[in-house]
Design a protein around this motif. Structure first.
Motif, PDB file in Angstrom:
ATOM      1  N   THR A   1      59.521  13.989  33.722  1.00 35.00           N
ATOM      2  CA  THR A   1      60.714  14.094  33.737  1.00 35.00           C
ATOM      3  C   THR A   1      60.916  12.709  32.619  1.00 35.00           C
ATOM      4  O   THR A   1      62.102  11.836  31.788  1.00 35.00           O
ATOM      5  CB  THR A   1      61.381  14.406  33.828  1.00 35.00           C
ATOM      6  N   VAL A   2      60.969  11.218  34.450  1.00 30.61           N
ATOM      7  CA  VAL A   2      61.675  10.361  34.205  1.00 30.61           C
ATOM      8  C   VAL A   2      60.347   8.852  33.043  1.00 30.61           C
ATOM      9  O   VAL A   2      61.203   8.482  32.277  1.00 30.61           O
ATOM     10  CB  VAL A   2      61.164   9.323  35.347  1.00 30.61           C
ATOM     11  N   LEU A   3      59.226   9.556  32.699  1.00 30.88           N
ATOM     12  CA  LEU A   3      58.432   9.360  31.834  1.00 30.88           C
ATOM     13  C   LEU A   3      59.142   9.366  30.506  1.00 30.88           C
ATOM     14  O   LEU A   3      59.235   8.468  29.847  1.00 30.88           O
ATOM     15  CB  LEU A   3      57.052   9.734  31.828  1.00 30.88           C
TER      16      LEU A   3
ATOM     17  N   VAL B   1      55.867   7.274  17.885  1.00 32.05           N
ATOM     18  CA  VAL B   1      54.935   7.346  18.639  1.00 32.05           C
ATOM     19  C   VAL B   1      56.344   8.222  20.033  1.00 32.05           C
ATOM     20  O   VAL B   1      55.073   9.020  20.926  1.00 32.05           O
ATOM     21  CB  VAL B   1      55.240   5.734  19.605  1.00 32.05           C
ATOM     22  N   THR B   2      56.796   8.005  19.789  1.00 32.55           N
ATOM     23  CA  THR B   2      58.306   8.731  20.986  1.00 32.55           C
ATOM     24  C   THR B   2      57.729  10.021  20.930  1.00 32.55           C
ATOM     25  O   THR B   2      58.003  10.801  21.457  1.00 32.55           O
ATOM     26  CB  THR B   2      59.788   8.320  20.942  1.00 32.55           C
TER      27      THR B   2
ATOM     28  N   GLY C   1      53.220  15.680  23.256  1.00 37.12           N
ATOM     29  CA  GLY C   1      52.234  15.671  24.438  1.00 37.12           C
ATOM     30  C   GLY C   1      52.746  16.593  25.263  1.00 37.12           C
ATOM     31  O   GLY C   1      51.861  17.576  25.676  1.00 37.12           O
ATOM     32  N   LEU C   2      53.733  16.005  26.258  1.00 40.41           N
ATOM     33  CA  LEU C   2      54.571  16.290  27.788  1.00 40.41           C
ATOM     34  C   LEU C   2      54.257  18.000  27.038  1.00 40.41           C
ATOM     35  O   LEU C   2      54.256  18.537  28.088  1.00 40.41           O
ATOM     36  CB  LEU C   2      55.037  15.513  27.490  1.00 40.41           C
ATOM     37  N   ALA C   3      55.530  18.307  26.087  1.00 38.95           N
ATOM     38  CA  ALA C   3      56.009  19.400  26.092  1.00 38.95           C
ATOM     39  C   ALA C   3      54.860  20.689  25.891  1.00 38.95           C
ATOM     40  O   ALA C   3      54.665  21.319  26.368  1.00 38.95           O
ATOM     41  CB  ALA C   3      56.729  19.835  24.716  1.00 38.95           C
ATOM     42  N   SER C   4      53.825  20.218  25.193  1.00 37.63           N
ATOM     43  CA  SER C   4      52.102  21.159  25.615  1.00 37.63           C
ATOM     44  C   SER C   4      51.857  21.117  26.527  1.00 37.63           C
ATOM     45  O   SER C   4      51.771  22.090  26.913  1.00 37.63           O
ATOM     46  CB  SER C   4      51.445  19.847  24.325  1.00 37.63           C
ATOM     47  N   PHE C   5      52.232  20.511  27.255  1.00 42.49           N
ATOM     48  CA  PHE C   5      51.155  19.901  28.492  1.00 42.49           C
ATOM     49  C   PHE C   5      52.351  21.229  29.824  1.00 42.49           C
ATOM     50  O   PHE C   5      51.249  22.426  30.045  1.00 42.49           O
ATOM     51  CB  PHE C   5      50.709  18.993  29.534  1.00 42.49           C
ATOM     52  N   TRP C   6      53.173  20.949  29.337  1.00 43.04           N
ATOM     53  CA  TRP C   6      54.369  22.061  30.081  1.00 43.04           C
ATOM     54  C   TRP C   6      54.135  22.878  29.490  1.00 43.04           C
ATOM     55  O   TRP C   6      53.922  24.357  31.003  1.00 43.04           O
ATOM     56  CB  TRP C   6      55.637  21.294  29.822  1.00 43.04           C
ATOM     57  N   VAL C   7      53.851  23.595  28.966  1.00 45.95           N
ATOM     58  CA  VAL C   7      53.639  24.883  27.866  1.00 45.95           C
ATOM     59  C   VAL C   7      52.655  25.580  28.648  1.00 45.95           C
ATOM     60  O   VAL C   7      52.632  26.728  28.565  1.00 45.95           O
ATOM     61  CB  VAL C   7      53.778  25.122  26.431  1.00 45.95           C
TER      62      VAL C   7
ATOM     63  N   ASN D   1      54.192   5.834  26.873  1.00 42.48           N
ATOM     64  CA  ASN D   1      53.999   7.131  25.947  1.00 42.48           C
ATOM     65  C   ASN D   1      52.316   7.031  26.789  1.00 42.48           C
ATOM     66  O   ASN D   1      52.481   8.911  27.177  1.00 42.48           O
ATOM     67  CB  ASN D   1      53.309   7.001  24.917  1.00 42.48           C
ATOM     68  N   THR D   2      51.762   6.799  27.060  1.00 44.14           N
ATOM     69  CA  THR D   2      50.646   6.533  27.157  1.00 44.14           C
ATOM     70  C   THR D   2      50.043   7.679  28.939  1.00 44.14           C
ATOM     71  O   THR D   2      49.527   7.997  29.123  1.00 44.14           O
ATOM     72  CB  THR D   2      49.454   5.526  27.473  1.00 44.14           C
ATOM     73  N   VAL D   3      51.004   6.456  29.659  1.00 43.10           N
ATOM     74  CA  VAL D   3      51.329   7.367  31.015  1.00 43.10           C
ATOM     75  C   VAL D   3      51.805   8.731  30.854  1.00 43.10           C
ATOM     76  O   VAL D   3      50.804   9.377  31.988  1.00 43.10           O
ATOM     77  CB  VAL D   3      52.337   6.505  31.680  1.00 43.10           C
ATOM     78  N   GLY D   4      52.679   9.576  30.269  1.00 39.59           N
ATOM     79  CA  GLY D   4      52.840  10.507  29.384  1.00 39.59           C
ATOM     80  C   GLY D   4      51.207  11.461  29.269  1.00 39.59           C
ATOM     81  O   GLY D   4      51.077  12.364  30.006  1.00 39.59           O
TER      82      GLY D   4
END
Lengths: 404, 441
Positions: free
Chosen positions: A17-19, A293-294, A300-306, B330-333
């Motif tokens: 989340t912080v990221l 990029v954002t 990327g992260l949302a897919s991971f969470w799902v 981004n890469t960290v995530g």
């Protein structure tokens, strides 16, 4: 939609989340400042020159003997005037976006005490204001007897045109007509005010001083010659300038054509703002890449969470949550995260702007950039999360009964 | 061990190609953008006289008599009287005056080429040894030539190519306007970045200082001869009242001459500062000047004072680094997602006896590999970026190249950035406890 369960779920993914919050914050700060810089450059490029740019060209000659200047001017005016399509040729010291010809400090009194800034001076031979297409807003254009020989830099005492901006600066709230100002021993009396006439090259005074100009009627002579204004119909101008430059070799073999400065006013304008438009283009590229990029990061992260929460989603579905509930859950989650990022980003945007103001002489970031930046990022966040959230909503309830 | 981790990393990268591609892309774009701008910055902010710049100084005296609040700093140039007094005093190890006349018409009588307008620099004999100007043929002129107002000239290799096809033109004659001058020296291709001896007035430029990086002049000739040949063609830096005749500046109330001095020891620098201060006080006593501020900045200080690196270049660099930071987050995530998704596999490895350090090292190896690949593509992007910069119309475009050190920096930065990005996810991964993961399997 209840927000508290989402917040407590986010606490479990504090790092991720912080990221995303940091990424959004930085993107928000850069986005606001970059958009502002683009707007700043674009507004500088919108400067009104006050002349009929599309009809005007400039020819500069160098390297001739000043003693022959009258003869040279006569030859060039006759020679260039004979080119088909040329409407008129005048001796002028420079044109907007052309080379810087003369800027002098002026005072409101002869003793030189009341200093009022450093305007640029245009010298032009009879008919030049009309050929430039200057728009008179008060007073009158110089008459034939107002055109006088140049002694040193200017005629000793001249009846001049100034811009509305300069008039307001010199005599706020008063009519400038008939008023006088000085530069050392040279005296200037205002006989007319024009709507706009931009400086040749502006930097020192920035946009404020971009219209601080004086048109001084002058007769060509040894101290004022060799530089010409060509007027032609816009559709003829490019061809006329090519022919004019070629003709100079036969009209004035004793002079050297300044190839750099001899061109149409539109070309001079484009060249003058080339760095600004390149910078604006680069900023647009940065913004696009930044948003891309954002968005990828969020996807990327949302897919991971799902993927991580498949079982949890299955349980929720099994106890009665609809697909819409799951979809909205991820959308709300994203909205909350992006909102944190935006809040932090606005703070950061102001810090960055303060630094830029200090070191790079950039103006203050107007507040209305912030809501636009926020809207853009909220939209981006929702778009980016849509794919993973839809996938989440399609998790069948039966997953709850499986062990993985 | 490293080769094993490397092999594991390669396998892992191949397993999830989309995620890998995203990470490599993020690093490549970030590195490409920041290396492009960093290289431009590196080229523009470098020392134009490495080794000697700390011994080269620019002298300033406040000779402007106008009252007002502008006397915090002396003007950027000097009037004829002050410049000549200081130069004639010969208190420095070497000293050179610099003056810019307007471009002059130049032709070579024995060559059938149309005349050219060439920018010239009027200076004194020490200019060449003091600034280490490389000569292809002949030499600079002598102090004797300065005294005798010799009509001699040194020309740039560029002008030599244009007029004489690059041959040895020493001894040949040029005509400047109507005056015949003899060529005594031809420069090698010389492209200082910036032509520092011409830098002045940067504080009035609002950060728009790209023009400082233009090419050096085509003609260099003694001031003494130039004062005769170019009178009426000199450019003032500023005047506090109108010169009687435009371009005739010798006794005009104008600043138009710069003075560079070389001082080889700190003691000499201190002595020269004292000498400048003394000169200003003496002139004030004589009533010729009203203010006694003086400055003696070394070359790099003078460039910094003039803020030579254009505002846009610095802005672009900061933008690029902000962009790199976003790519980094981004890469960290993404790495975090990737490592933690493999929780099961890591749990098995831990259960089979791998230490936390081993897991950490393996994850970092993977991050470093991504950085290396990202760096490679970033390098290609930087080359593309620099190619674009070279095709802009900026005066410094021709200077911009990726040298070996910046090539190395590209990869070091890419790998450092990815290791930095990988550190936290790797730490997280290494803390996965074996038992918990095994239970869920």
């Amino acid at each position: 939609m209840q927000i508290r369960p989402i917040l407590s779920a986010l606490k479990k993914h504090r790092v991720a989340t912080v990221l995303i919050v940091m990424e959004i914050a930085l993107a928000c700060a850069v986005l606001c400042n970059a958009c502002f810089m683009i707007a700043d450059r674009l507004s500088a490029m919108q400067i009104k020159s006050g002349v009929d740019e599309a009809s005007l060209g400039f020819i500069a000659l160098q390297g001739y003997d000043p003693k022959n200047s009258n003869d040279l001017d006569a030859r060039v005016i006759a020679g260039l005037g004979a080119i088909s399509g040329v409407e008129s040729v005048h001796v002028i010291n420079s044109v907007p976006f052309g080379m810087q010809a003369a800027n002098v400090g002026i005072t409101l009194d002869q003793a030189g005490k009341e200093f009022r800034g450093v305007p640029e001076i245009y010298l032009g031979s009879p008919g030049t204001p009309q050929a430039l297409g200057l728009q008179l807003v008060a007073g009158h254009m110089p008459a034939n007897e107002d055109y006088q020989p140049v002694q040193g830099y200017f005629p000793p005492s001249s009846n001049v045109l100034i811009t509305r901006t300069l008039a307001k600066h010199l005599w706020p709230g008063e009519s400038p007509l008939g008023k006088e100002f000085w530069s050392d021993k040279y005296q200037f009396r205002v006989i007319g005010v024009v709507a706009h006439l931009s400086v040749q090259q502006y930097d020192e005074e920035g946009e404020r001083g971009a219209q601080w100009t004086v048109f001084v009627p002058a007769l060509p002579g040894p101290n004022f010659s060799g530089t010409y204004l060509i007027r032609a119909k816009p559709e003829d101008l490019d061809r006329v300038m090519v022919e004019a430059k070629a003709a100079i070799a036969t009209i004035a073999p004793d002079a050297v054509l300044d190839r750099e400065d001899s061109t149409t006013v539109p070309v001079l304008r484009t060249r003058f703002f080339a760095a600004d438009s390149a910078m604006a283009g680069m900023l647009v590229g940065v913004i696009a890449a930044l948003l891309g990029v954002t968005a990828l990061g969020i996807v990327g992260l949302a897919s991971f969470w799902v993927a991580q929460r498949r079982r949890q989603i299955g349980i929720r579905r099994a106890i009665g949550a609809t697909r819409g509930d799951i979809l909205r859950y991820f959308q709300t989650e994203n909205f909350l995260i992006v909102s944190f990022g935006i809040a932090l980003g606005m703070l950061l945007a102001y810090v960055i702007n303060a630094v830029l103001m200090k070191f790079y002489e950039l103006p203050h970031l107007p507040l209305y950039y912030l809501p636009f930046g926020a809207l853009a990022l909220w939209g981006l966040g929702q778009l980016a999360v849509l794919g993973p959230a839809l996938r989440a909503s399609h998790v069948p309830p039966v997953v709850a009964t499986r062990s993985v | 061990m490293f080769t094993y981790y490397f092999d594991l990393a390669l396998r892992s990268l191949k397993r999830n190609k989309v995620l890998t591609a995203l990470m490599v892309l993020a690093i490549a774009v970030g590195i490409g953008a920041s290396m492009t701008t960093l290289t431009v910055m590196h080229v523009l902010s470098g020392d134009p006289l490495p080794g000697t710049s700390s011994r080269i100084f620019y002298a300033q005296v406040d000779n402007d008599p106008m009252p007002g609040d502008r006397h915090v700093e002396p003007p950027d140039m000097m009037d004829y009287q002050s410049a000549m007094d200081l130069w004639n005093a010969k208190r420095a190890d070497r000293q050179a005056l610099v003056v810019n006349p307007f471009p002059e018409k130049v032709s070579a009588p024995d060559v059938s080429r149309p005349p050219l307008m060439v920018q010239m620099l009027s200076t004194t004999s020490d200019f060449f040894p003091m600034f280490g100007v490389p000569l292809e043929y002949g030499s600079g002129w002598t102090p004797d030539d300065d005294r005798k107002r010799a009509r001699v000239v040194v020309i740039s290799s560029d002008l030599n190519d244009k007029l004489f096809d690059g041959g040895n033109s020493v001894g040949r004659t040029l005509v400047l306007n109507k005056h015949a001058v003899r060529i005594v020296g031809v420069l090698k291709p010389w492209r200082p970045s910036p032509p520092f001896y011409d830098v002045r007035g940067g504080r009035y430029a609002n950060g728009d200082t790209a023009s400082f990086y233009g090419k050096p002049e085509g003609l260099f000739l003694p001031i003494s001869a130039s004062l005769e040949m170019n009178d009426g063609d000199f450019q003032q830096f500023n005047c506090w009242s109108m010169p009687p005749k435009p371009g005739h500046l010798v006794n005009a109330p104008c600043n138009w001459m710069g003075l560079w001095v070389q001082l080889d020891s700190p003691a000499k620098v201190a002595a020269y500062r004292g000498f400048l201060a003394h000169y200003a006080r003496e002139q004030k006593g004589l009533g010729r000047i009203q203010f006694t501020e003086t400055r003696l900045r070394d070359l790099m200080q003078w460039l910094a004072f003039n803020r030579v690196v254009p505002r846009d270049v610095k802005l672009k660099m900061w933008l690029a680094f902000a962009f790199l930071a976003i790519c980094l987050f981004n890469t960290v995530g993404l790495l975090l997602a990737k490592f933690l998704r493999r929780g099961g596999e890591i749990g098995v490895r831990r259960a089979l006896g791998a230490s936390r350090r081993a897991v950490f090292a393996q994850c970092l190896t993977e991050a470093g590999l991504i950085g290396f690949i990202g760096g490679f593509f970033g390098w290609l992007l930087a080359l593309l970026g620099l190619w674009l910069v070279r095709h802009q119309q900026a005066p410094y475009s021709d200077l911009v190249h990726l040298d070996l050190s910046m090539f190395a920096v590209t990869f070091v930065l890419a790998i450092a950035v990815s290791l930095l990005a990988g550190a936290m996810p790797a730490l997280r991964a290494s803390q996965i406890s074996p038992a918990l993961q095994l239970k869920t399997l």
